[in-house]
Scaffold this active site. Structure first.
Site, PDB file in Angstrom:
ATOM      1  N   GLY A 107       5.901   4.327   4.505  1.00 53.48           N
ATOM      2  CA  GLY A 107       6.825   5.231   3.845  1.00 53.48           C
ATOM      3  C   GLY A 107       8.261   4.870   4.177  1.00 53.48           C
ATOM      4  O   GLY A 107       8.624   3.693   4.306  1.00 53.48           O
ATOM      5  N   SER A 108       9.085   5.881   4.384  1.00 60.14           N
ATOM      6  CA  SER A 108      10.526   5.653   4.488  1.00 60.14           C
ATOM      7  C   SER A 108      10.983   4.988   5.774  1.00 60.14           C
ATOM      8  O   SER A 108      12.143   4.557   5.854  1.00 60.14           O
ATOM      9  CB  SER A 108      11.267   6.972   4.292  1.00 60.14           C
ATOM     10  OG  SER A 108      11.155   7.411   2.952  1.00 60.14           O
TER      11      SER A 108
END
Length: 484
Positions: A217-218
């Site tokens: 993810g981020s």
């Protein structure tokens, strides 16, 4: 008659030479392989009849051999077993070994080549053979803080001293009790092993370095930002279009920012703002502009696709290849088929914290012989230089803003500048998120770099974010390091 004798003599000599070469190869070149072969019952019994060396943390035993009143003579015993299970692993009668027990089995059992003189001395004097002690880099206070902070969650914490690569904490939860696997009863060991293997919580999976790899993810945006700045093509002020939605090229799929609107409420967003507020759409466009070759090169420089020995082997993290534009854009915020271990994410933060130098991560401090002499000592080693020192400084300031005035605010520590990034990785339409935090502290003099991953949305499905669940865990571990 002499001719026949010569033929027999030549044949006999040839067979003798073949036998000599075969024995020499076995005794000299294949000895380590044969010793490690699980089918070698003689080695197995010998390993139990010898006093296996202890595994130490801060001078205290976390695994030791205690006398036994049966033919095996010694029983392996683990202290604080679940706290250290991801580190010690286990040593069993018939199910092999894992963790430090496996990685340093030759030293612990006293059969390493470096211990030949000790073996010879024991043979001459008639003393019982003894293994060496393995002292680890783990800090017991930090390990306990990480374990306590993860209470009730499935996931992992990896904390590293960025200047040396020493691993201060390595936790995988849920843990397990390796004492269940060290019994001298074959039946009980098999029963315990089978129950652990079939446990849906998968306690034998070392989530820190192996098992199922995670979507980052981020937190992967840290690497993308590093690649962008280090390439010289972008600065923190570089701007990107910032619509509330973006349709992927040659696809009907649409991507959104985490909050569902424009990131920060403006039509464009700088790279610095996009990292601080974790904007998906600008990072998708950045990945497209950088290109997959550039991103793959930087991923490899940070350790993706490589074997990492700590000394246990970590499953290589991966950045995918042969991407179309839509897939490439998804990798810009850690989706599509980017897969990582928490160790790898901690290494990215550690390299930034250390001015661009990525140190080889290790659990080994030193190996100590029974006479207390040092057999082997770990030395800090630069593994790679994935980014420049100036890029590392720029990224540090951007990550500090992410904690002080961005979406990683729950990692903030009073009076200390913390650099960090959260992540909320998607796993499918109906599956819980994977929650992340990575960063380091203090930002101006880093003592710890960390990665935290929490599975199953922290028990909240798709209703929680990395800043809610993973960042507070990281804060507790970083505070434990800073308060030592």
């Amino acid at each position: 008659m002499n001719k026949e004798l010569r033929r027999i003599s030549v044949a006999t000599l040839a067979m003798f030479l073949a036998l000599f070469v075969s024995i020499s190869v076995i005794q000299v070149f294949a000895v380590d392989e044969l010793r490690a072969d699980g089918r070698n019952v003689r080695t197995l019994y010998a390993s139990y009849s010898a006093e296996r060396g202890p595994i130490l943390v801060d001078g205290q035993e976390i695994a030791a051999s205690v006398p036994s009143d049966n033919e095996f003579r010694f029983l392996r015993q683990y202290l604080q077993p679940e706290l250290y299970s991801a580190v010690t692993g286990y040593f069993t009668l018939n199910q092999g070994s894992a963790g430090i027990e496996e990685a340093y089995n030759d030293f612990l059992s006293g059969t390493a080549n470096e211990q030949f003189l000790d073996q010879l001395s024991a043979l001459v004097t008639g003393q019982s053979p003894r293994g060496a002690a393995v002292e680890l880099t783990i800090d017991p206070v930090v390990q306990q803080a990480a374990f306590d902070a993860m209470a009730g969650q499935s996931g992992s914490v990896v904390a590293i001293d960025p200047s040396t690569g020493e691993i201060l904490a390595l936790v995988s939860t849920p843990g397990y009790d390796p004492n269940r696997l060290s019994a001298h009863s074959t039946a009980s060991v098999i029963d315990a092993y089978n129950s652990l293997i079939t446990d849906p919580a998968r306690p034998l999976n070392n989530r820190a370095i192996a098992g199922d790899l995670y979507f980052p993810g981020s937190v992967f945006k840290v690497l993308v930002a590093a690649a962008a700045i280090d390439s010289g093509e972008f600065t923190p002020e570089s701007e990107f279009p910032n619509p509330p939605q973006l349709q992927l090229p040659l696809s009907s799929n649409v991507i959104n920012n985490a909050e569902g609107g424009t990131c920060g409420g403006t039509e464009t967003a700088t790279l610095a703002t996009s990292l601080r507020l974790s904007c998906n759409i600008p990072f998708a466009q950045l990945a497209l502009e950088l290109g997959q070759d550039e991103l793959a090169d930087y991923a490899e420089a940070f350790g993706f696709g490589q074997e990492i020995e700590i000394p246990m082997s970590a499953t290589p993290s991966r950045y995918p290849s042969n991407l179309d534009d839509a897939q490439l854009m998804l990798t810009g915020f850690g989706q599509y088929d980017v897969r990582v271990t928490p160790l790898q994410i901690a290494m990215i933060s550690a390299a930034i914290a250390n001015g661009g130098d990525l140190m080889q991560p290790t659990l080994l401090d030193r190996i100590i012989a029974p006479d207390l002499s040092t057999v082997l000592e770990s030395e800090p080693e630069v593994r790679a230089e994935p980014i420049s020192a100036s890029t590392a400084r720029t990224l540090t300031r951007m990550l500090v803003d992410g904690v002080s005035n961005g979406v990683a605010s729950n990692a903030a520590i009073d009076g200390i500048e913390v650099a960090g990034k959260t992540g909320t990785a998607e796993n499918g339409p109906d599956r819980p998120y994977t929650l992340w935090f990575t960063g380091f502290a203090p930002a101006d003099d880093p003592q710890v770099a960390i990665a935290v991953v929490v599975e199953n949305g922290g028990g909240q499905g798709q209703n929680a974010f990395g800043n809610q669940v993973a960042a507070p865990i990281a804060r507790q571990v970083m505070e434990a390091v800073l308060n030592r």
